[in-house]
Design an enzyme around this catalytic site. Sequence first.
Site, short mmCIF file in Angstrom:
data_model
loop_
_atom_site.label_atom_id
_atom_site.label_comp_id
_atom_site.label_asym_id
_atom_site.label_seq_id
_atom_site.Cartn_x
_atom_site.Cartn_y
_atom_site.Cartn_z
N CYS A 87 0.83 -1.27 -0.09
CA CYS A 87 0.18 -0.17 -0.07
C CYS A 87 1.00 1.14 -0.19
O CYS A 87 0.44 2.34 -0.48
CB CYS A 87 -0.85 0.12 1.18
N ASN A 88 2.12 1.05 0.52
CA ASN A 88 3.13 2.38 0.75
C ASN A 88 4.14 2.26 -0.54
O ASN A 88 4.64 3.43 -0.43
CB ASN A 88 3.66 2.52 2.10
N ARG A 89 4.23 1.20 -1.25
CA ARG A 89 5.22 1.41 -2.50
C ARG A 89 4.84 0.45 -3.53
O ARG A 89 4.37 -0.65 -3.19
CB ARG A 89 6.65 1.16 -1.59
N GLN A 113 6.32 -5.15 9.45
CA GLN A 113 5.56 -6.10 8.47
C GLN A 113 6.15 -5.96 6.93
O GLN A 113 5.88 -6.74 6.23
CB GLN A 113 4.18 -5.38 8.31
N GLN A 148 6.72 -8.69 3.55
CA GLN A 148 6.18 -8.35 2.22
C GLN A 148 7.21 -8.44 0.94
O GLN A 148 7.12 -8.83 0.03
CB GLN A 148 5.65 -7.08 2.24
N THR A 178 -8.99 3.37 14.87
CA THR A 178 -8.19 3.26 15.90
C THR A 178 -8.57 2.31 16.97
O THR A 178 -7.69 1.52 17.43
CB THR A 178 -8.11 4.71 16.74
#
Length: 421
Positions: free
Chosen positions: A50-52, A117, A121, A194
């Site tokens: 999701c971030n890269r 995490q 991945q 949260t």
Amino acid sequence: MTIFALGVNHKTASVDLREQVAFSPEQLHQALPALRAQTGVREAVIVSTCNRTEIYCHADSVDGPSVDLLLGWLAGYHGVSATQLQEHSYCHTDAAAIDHLMRVASGLDSLILGEPQILGQVKQAYQFAKNQASVGGILERLFQQTFHIAKRVRSETTVGENAVSVAFAAVNLARHIFAELQQASVLLVGAGDTAELVAQHLTEIGVKRLSVANRTLMRAETVATKFGGHAHTLGELPELLPQADIVISSTASTLPIIGKGLIESALKQRRRRPMLLIDLAVPRDIEAQVNDLNDAYLYSVDDLQGIIQENLRNREEAASQAQTMIAEQTQNFMSWLRTLDHVDVLRDFRQQTERLAQEQMQRASNQLAAGKPADEVLAELTQRLTNQFLHAPTRMMREAGAKGDYQTLALFQQIYNDDND
């Protein structure tokens, strides 16, 4: 050979763009062979989270792919503008690419410094590429060394040990106060993202007695069911609070929903057994005056932010130590690559020399078979071999002399002197 690392991440691209260039597992089945089909690409691994989204390639250094070619392939595959992608991407080669991969796998390039995490991945991406026969000797060794250094960073530094998210900091605080947190009764007030993250952390450390109170019962049931808890409405708080050892609140209410009187009443029913209250909401869910009560220990999100900032400083110090370890591992890998280059050059040189020698030997044999005197054949063989072996070095020395390239001339002199020692 060249090693490429090309991609976009949370630092360089918006969520929208990252979503557009992300690869699903289904897409990877076609994408990896398509990437391997690009000119000069020998091996490839695609890391997509999701971030890269990042492409790691081992490619030929001569006639291999350019950055523009790889960027164009990524843009074309996903149907996005190559110009836009170029503005928000990065590309590293060789030592910088190796260093980048090791930083990524070690959690040093993550949105949350030190998060664990990403290593899983990266391992998953490597294994997928290996199953697709997209990994060979170079990337195999690179990724194995990357996993090795990431494990060392985890075990030899504290880069991942301190809580740096509000949810984890809240649970960590509870762990320090309750020696046997697994036996405590926890009430979550609110059922948003949260609260769900807090519930996840609680269940991971073995908390069994979990209740979720929310404005809408349906949402409370969703979170409670997911983590083996019980769902309630906010109207049940007067009955729930006396049973709770720990209260963690994170609603979107504009006014406090837990007042001093409600906690005071709960403490009486608990016969003064202490309560830990953690207010993660902004504005506050719990009245600040609750802190005036004996046996009530209230922490706000500001209190936790102080803990988080201190933990971030500790992680950054550990990250500096980790970077030193990664730099050493990168250098080791580059040294290994250079030995491969040496082996390749030496092999090619020997093969070319043997080919020239075989050609002249065949010529000499033909001359002897035709009756030419042996001494003349040997003299001609010696002359031809000398001329052929010295042709390229002689030409290079003349060119170096004409250009004033004394470094090359000194290298030839060193080779000659070593040969005569």
